[in-house]
Design a protein around this motif. Structure first.
Motif, PDB file in Angstrom:
ATOM      1  N   LYS A   1      25.625  47.627  35.738  1.00  0.00           N
ATOM      2  CA  LYS A   1      26.814  47.683  36.595  1.00  0.00           C
ATOM      3  C   LYS A   1      27.959  47.210  35.976  1.00  0.00           C
ATOM      4  CE  LYS A   1      24.845  47.224  41.173  1.00  0.00           C
ATOM      5  NZ  LYS A   1      24.569  46.563  42.405  1.00  0.00           N
TER       6      LYS A   1
ATOM      7  N   LEU B   1      31.330  49.205  35.359  1.00  0.00           N
ATOM      8  CA  LEU B   1      32.733  48.645  35.750  1.00  0.00           C
ATOM      9  C   LEU B   1      33.570  48.698  34.689  1.00  0.00           C
ATOM     10  CD1 LEU B   1      32.151  45.261  37.510  1.00  0.00           C
ATOM     11  CD2 LEU B   1      33.371  47.279  38.320  1.00  0.00           C
TER      12      LEU B   1
ATOM     13  N   ARG C   1      36.936  40.230  37.573  1.00  0.00           N
ATOM     14  CA  ARG C   1      36.357  41.661  38.339  1.00  0.00           C
ATOM     15  C   ARG C   1      34.913  41.635  38.562  1.00  0.00           C
ATOM     16  NH1 ARG C   1      35.340  44.723  41.866  1.00  0.00           N
ATOM     17  NH2 ARG C   1      35.649  46.958  41.268  1.00  0.00           N
ATOM     18  N   ILE C   2      34.374  41.310  37.350  1.00  0.00           N
ATOM     19  CA  ILE C   2      32.676  41.017  37.619  1.00  0.00           C
ATOM     20  C   ILE C   2      32.510  40.119  38.743  1.00  0.00           C
ATOM     21  CG2 ILE C   2      30.686  40.290  36.435  1.00  0.00           C
ATOM     22  CD1 ILE C   2      32.025  41.233  33.847  1.00  0.00           C
TER      23      ILE C   2
ATOM     24  N   HIS D   1      32.808  41.836  41.996  1.00  0.00           N
ATOM     25  CA  HIS D   1      31.965  42.907  42.196  1.00  0.00           C
ATOM     26  C   HIS D   1      30.682  42.387  42.696  1.00  0.00           C
ATOM     27  CE1 HIS D   1      30.369  46.707  42.051  1.00  0.00           C
ATOM     28  NE2 HIS D   1      29.042  46.355  41.277  1.00  0.00           N
ATOM     29  N   PHE D   2      30.048  41.194  41.991  1.00  0.00           N
ATOM     30  CA  PHE D   2      28.928  40.627  42.486  1.00  0.00           C
ATOM     31  C   PHE D   2      28.971  39.638  43.685  1.00  0.00           C
ATOM     32  CE2 PHE D   2      27.878  42.297  38.345  1.00  0.00           C
ATOM     33  CZ  PHE D   2      26.770  43.090  38.576  1.00  0.00           C
ATOM     34  N   ASN D   3      30.066  39.473  44.102  1.00  0.00           N
ATOM     35  CA  ASN D   3      30.204  38.455  44.947  1.00  0.00           C
ATOM     36  C   ASN D   3      30.007  36.959  44.517  1.00  0.00           C
ATOM     37  OD1 ASN D   3      31.394  39.988  46.998  1.00  0.00           O
ATOM     38  ND2 ASN D   3      29.517  40.508  47.752  1.00  0.00           N
TER      39      ASN D   3
END
Length: 117
Positions: free
Chosen positions: A71, A75, A91-92, A95-97
């Protein structure tokens, strides 16, 4: 036919987590009825047999980490790069909360402000 039978036997032993059965299948001698691809596959299984035993013994897998790595690569590819590493990291995290950790500068500011108070 022999190649198909060996293939099905391997699938059955792996599906049943039968390491001893797989060991017997891989170490037994076969006639010339096997295809060259199956011979190569059996040779590879024989080479990695101790590691395969670990997969039968232990319930651990690195699939979750591999999925996260994939993932992250997607991205990066979709964004055509980031201006700086902090934007990429944020951003990572989004994306992974994940819960963001304060960076080094934030920790220094917190320490100095608490000392002044």
């Amino acid at each position: 036919k022999e190649t198909y039978d060996v293939y099905q036997a391997i699938i059955k032993t792996v599906g049943e987590n039968d390491y001893e059965g797989l060991d017997k299948l891989v170490t037994q001698a076969y006639s010339n009825g096997l295809s060259s691809y199956m011979k190569t596959s059996i040779k590879t299984l024989k080479k990695h047999l101790p590691h395969i035993k670990n997969t039968f013994t232990f319930p651990y897998t690195n699939g979750r980490i591999e999925g996260m790595n994939n993932k992250i690569k997607v991205l990066n590819r979709v964004a055509y790069g980031y201006r700086n590493f902090n934007n990429y990291k944020n951003r990572i995290i989004l994306h992974f909360n994940l819960k963001p950790r304060p960076n080094h500068k934030d920790r220094i500011q917190i320490k100095t402000s608490s000392m002044a108070a």
